[in-house]
Design a protein around this motif. Structure first.
Motif, PDB file in Angstrom:
ATOM      1  N   ALA A  20       1.691  10.922   3.643  1.00  0.00           N
ATOM      2  CA  ALA A  20       2.803  10.491   2.789  1.00  0.00           C
ATOM      3  C   ALA A  20       2.718   9.409   2.269  1.00  0.00           C
ATOM      4  CB  ALA A  20       4.180  10.994   3.666  1.00  0.00           C
ATOM      5  N   VAL A  21       2.652   8.295   3.021  1.00  0.00           N
ATOM      6  CA  VAL A  21       2.366   7.033   2.533  1.00  0.00           C
ATOM      7  C   VAL A  21       1.237   6.719   1.554  1.00  0.00           C
ATOM      8  CG1 VAL A  21       1.915   4.518   3.508  1.00  0.00           C
ATOM      9  CG2 VAL A  21       3.309   6.075   4.812  1.00  0.00           C
ATOM     10  N   THR A  22       0.321   7.306   2.081  1.00  0.00           N
ATOM     11  CA  THR A  22      -0.961   7.338   1.014  1.00  0.00           C
ATOM     12  C   THR A  22      -0.512   7.923  -0.435  1.00  0.00           C
ATOM     13  OG1 THR A  22      -2.634   7.284   3.051  1.00  0.00           O
ATOM     14  CG2 THR A  22      -3.336   7.903   0.581  1.00  0.00           C
ATOM     15  N   ALA A  23      -0.001   8.740  -0.503  1.00  0.00           N
ATOM     16  CA  ALA A  23       0.416   9.674  -1.641  1.00  0.00           C
ATOM     17  C   ALA A  23       1.400   8.724  -2.513  1.00  0.00           C
ATOM     18  CB  ALA A  23       1.281  11.213  -1.342  1.00  0.00           C
ATOM     19  N   GLU A  24       2.199   8.007  -1.888  1.00  0.00           N
ATOM     20  CA  GLU A  24       2.994   7.163  -2.602  1.00  0.00           C
ATOM     21  C   GLU A  24       2.081   6.032  -3.061  1.00  0.00           C
ATOM     22  OE1 GLU A  24       6.262   7.028  -3.527  1.00  0.00           O
ATOM     23  OE2 GLU A  24       6.445   9.064  -2.765  1.00  0.00           O
ATOM     24  N   ALA A  25       1.243   5.532  -2.377  1.00  0.00           N
ATOM     25  CA  ALA A  25       0.442   4.552  -2.787  1.00  0.00           C
ATOM     26  C   ALA A  25      -0.438   4.847  -4.073  1.00  0.00           C
ATOM     27  CB  ALA A  25      -0.396   3.772  -1.739  1.00  0.00           C
ATOM     28  N   VAL A  26      -1.218   5.879  -3.948  1.00  0.00           N
ATOM     29  CA  VAL A  26      -2.355   6.065  -4.852  1.00  0.00           C
ATOM     30  C   VAL A  26      -1.870   6.878  -6.056  1.00  0.00           C
ATOM     31  CG1 VAL A  26      -4.015   6.327  -2.919  1.00  0.00           C
ATOM     32  CG2 VAL A  26      -2.872   8.300  -3.702  1.00  0.00           C
ATOM     33  N   GLY A  27      -0.759   7.428  -5.917  1.00  0.00           N
ATOM     34  CA  GLY A  27      -0.498   8.062  -7.288  1.00  0.00           C
ATOM     35  C   GLY A  27      -1.236   9.155  -7.747  1.00  0.00           C
ATOM     36  N   PRO A  28      -1.455   9.437  -9.020  1.00  0.00           N
ATOM     37  CA  PRO A  28      -2.480  10.450  -9.740  1.00  0.00           C
ATOM     38  C   PRO A  28      -3.949  10.083  -9.193  1.00  0.00           C
ATOM     39  CG  PRO A  28      -1.777   8.935 -11.405  1.00  0.00           C
ATOM     40  CD  PRO A  28      -1.140   8.399 -10.078  1.00  0.00           C
ATOM     41  N   ARG A  29      -4.418   8.923  -8.630  1.00  0.00           N
ATOM     42  CA  ARG A  29      -5.683   8.614  -8.299  1.00  0.00           C
ATOM     43  C   ARG A  29      -6.176   9.115  -6.977  1.00  0.00           C
ATOM     44  NH1 ARG A  29      -8.369   5.276 -11.492  1.00  0.00           N
ATOM     45  NH2 ARG A  29      -9.535   4.461  -9.626  1.00  0.00           N
ATOM     46  N   PHE A  30      -7.285   9.094  -6.515  1.00  0.00           N
ATOM     47  CA  PHE A  30      -7.896   9.745  -5.406  1.00  0.00           C
ATOM     48  C   PHE A  30      -8.127   8.629  -4.424  1.00  0.00           C
ATOM     49  CE2 PHE A  30      -8.483  13.015  -8.438  1.00  0.00           C
ATOM     50  CZ  PHE A  30      -8.267  14.222  -7.867  1.00  0.00           C
ATOM     51  N   PRO A  31      -7.772   8.744  -3.055  1.00  0.00           N
ATOM     52  CA  PRO A  31      -8.243   7.595  -2.058  1.00  0.00           C
ATOM     53  C   PRO A  31      -9.413   7.733  -1.614  1.00  0.00           C
ATOM     54  CG  PRO A  31      -6.623   9.244  -1.188  1.00  0.00           C
ATOM     55  CD  PRO A  31      -6.698   9.576  -2.652  1.00  0.00           C
ATOM     56  N   LEU A  32     -10.357   6.662  -1.336  1.00  0.00           N
ATOM     57  CA  LEU A  32     -11.542   7.066  -0.845  1.00  0.00           C
ATOM     58  C   LEU A  32     -11.739   6.307   0.524  1.00  0.00           C
ATOM     59  CD1 LEU A  32     -14.607   7.870  -1.612  1.00  0.00           C
ATOM     60  CD2 LEU A  32     -14.898   5.315  -2.888  1.00  0.00           C
ATOM     61  N   TYR A  33     -11.515   4.769   0.642  1.00  0.00           N
ATOM     62  CA  TYR A  33     -11.452   4.293   1.971  1.00  0.00           C
ATOM     63  C   TYR A  33     -10.344   3.258   2.025  1.00  0.00           C
ATOM     64  CZ  TYR A  33     -14.870   1.208  -0.503  1.00  0.00           C
ATOM     65  OH  TYR A  33     -15.268   0.324  -1.536  1.00  0.00           O
ATOM     66  N   ALA A  34      -9.893   2.808   3.003  1.00  0.00           N
ATOM     67  CA  ALA A  34      -8.724   1.913   3.349  1.00  0.00           C
ATOM     68  C   ALA A  34      -9.168   0.592   4.333  1.00  0.00           C
ATOM     69  CB  ALA A  34      -7.566   2.571   3.860  1.00  0.00           C
ATOM     70  N   GLU A  35      -8.594  -0.449   3.828  1.00  0.00           N
ATOM     71  CA  GLU A  35      -9.133  -1.656   4.597  1.00  0.00           C
ATOM     72  C   GLU A  35      -8.432  -1.537   5.990  1.00  0.00           C
ATOM     73  OE1 GLU A  35     -10.984  -4.223   3.620  1.00  0.00           O
ATOM     74  OE2 GLU A  35     -11.233  -3.406   1.701  1.00  0.00           O
ATOM     75  N   PRO A  36      -9.294  -1.696   6.980  1.00  0.00           N
ATOM     76  CA  PRO A  36      -8.772  -1.583   8.193  1.00  0.00           C
ATOM     77  C   PRO A  36      -7.670  -2.582   8.788  1.00  0.00           C
ATOM     78  CG  PRO A  36     -10.917  -2.757   8.357  1.00  0.00           C
ATOM     79  CD  PRO A  36     -10.666  -2.128   6.857  1.00  0.00           C
TER      80      PRO A  36
END
Length: 368
Positions: A20-36
């Motif tokens: 849910a948090v990721t969906a808010e952050a990326v919007g219409p783009r696609f997440p690939l990898y996130a900073e630890p």
């Protein structure tokens, strides 16, 4: 952790909250990898080969919450995968299968899956006996790679009789090429030369963590498909599964090198970064194998839950960590290039979530 998956529920809740948090952050783009350190995502506009895993995560969230808005978000994301139907890449199996299979009876996802199946069938090369890697992601087209097999097998099989035959041939050819004749050695990628034939590629290397995981997943998918008939002895797939599982090591040390259930990203560099995404893929493959009747089924289920438990306990961020909750850390995108070597990876999240959802009865692992 008990044999019925007790103790994994909080991890699944955390991973779903992270979606849910990721969906808010990326919007219409696609997440690939996130900073630890802070969970900030690197994103792509079209999704690359990982786009289906983000759509799949959104479908898992929709099943988890039962919320109509979550279902609409998942459907919209899946629709954005449509341009990949016409792309020349065997990773359409990863994109269009895992981006649609968790959707259940969604009509739009089913239509896209059907289009993808027919497109993959049209790309099947009868002379080579497989769907070539393709050139949509750059590099030479005539490659055979283990990550071009999972997803491709069930996707092709959905194209009917010819599709099932192509799926069987595609997997059989990769087993011949990638398992080879040397016990314990898996060749994850080979290139085709008209004179020399198939030759191993240096990248990814033989010790690549996801090589064995991807191939084991493809074999498990095929064992769950009675419509596939592979050339050779009927027991060949079961033997391949046993061979691949045996290479994981003993129950106490799931992978060589004493790293527990999380392998080194490159077995040739045992002191280098780990790869939790490979462990998550392996857990899902083992859950699938556990659904195939046989004397080893219970052992496969136990090992799958042991891996999921270790990931949840040691690698998923929790409250008070100073980082967003629900991140599966210690994934390695590319050890050789030093790219995102201790990060959260979208496909790692997907396979962890899929495994946990299956343990809790939210999805039928045989259908995804």
């Amino acid at each position: 952790m008990s044999a019925d998956g007790a103790g994994l529920g909080p991890a699944f809740d955390a991973v779903m909250a992270r979606v849910a948090v990721t969906a808010e952050a990326v919007g219409p783009r696609f997440p690939l990898y996130a900073e630890p350190s802070d969970g900030r995502w690197t994103t792509t506009g079209r999704g690359s080969w990982t786009g289906g895993f983000w759509a799949g995560l959104l479908w898992l969230r929709a099943r988890y919450t039962g919320d109509a808005a979550d279902r609409r978000a998942a459907a919209a994301c899946t629709a954005r995968l449509a341009p990949w139907v016409g792309a020349d890449t065997a990773t359409r199996g990863l994109i269009l299968w895992y981006g649609t299979a968790p959707a259940g009876d969604d009509a739009g996802a089913a239509e896209l899956q059907g289009l993808g199946a027919r497109a993959m069938l049209s790309a099947y090369d009868r002379e080579l006996g497989l769907v070539p890697w393709g050139d949509a992601l750059g590099g030479p087209r005539l490659l055979a790679r283990v990550d071009g097999v999972p997803g491709t097998v069930p996707l092709l099989a959905g194209a009917g009789g010819q599709g099932a035959a192509a799926a069987a041939a595609h997997l059989s050819r990769h087993l011949d090429l990638c398992l080879g004749a040397t016990p314990g050695v898996l060749i994850p990628a080979l290139t085709f030369d008209a004179v020399a034939g198939w030759q191993p590629c240096p990248d990814p290397p033989p010790g690549w963590s996801r090589g064995r995981a991807w191939l084991l997943l493809a074999v498990a998918d095929a064992l769950l498909r009675p419509d596939l008939s592979l050339p050779g002895p009927a027991a060949r797939l079961g033997e391949a599964a046993e061979r691949l599982v045996a290479q994981l090591g003993s129950t106490e040390h799931e992978f060589p090198g004493g790293s527990g259930p999380v392998p080194a990203a490159d077995a040739g560099r045992p002191d280098g970064p780990l790869d939790t995404s490979a462990a998550a893929i392996t857990a899902v493959a083992l859950l699938k194998l556990a659904r195939v009747p046989g004397p080893r089924a219970a052992g496969y289920a136990y090992r799958a839950e042991a891996i999921l438990g270790r990931l949840a306990e040691d690698h998923v961020t929790g409250p008070g960590s100073g980082r967003p909750t629900g991140m599966l850390l210690d994934g390695c995108y590319d050890a050789g290039k030093g790219l995102a070597v201790r990060h959260e990876l979208v496909w790692g999240d997907f396979f962890l979530a899929l495994g946990l959802a299956a343990v809790h009865g939210i999805v039928d692992i045989t259908s995804v």
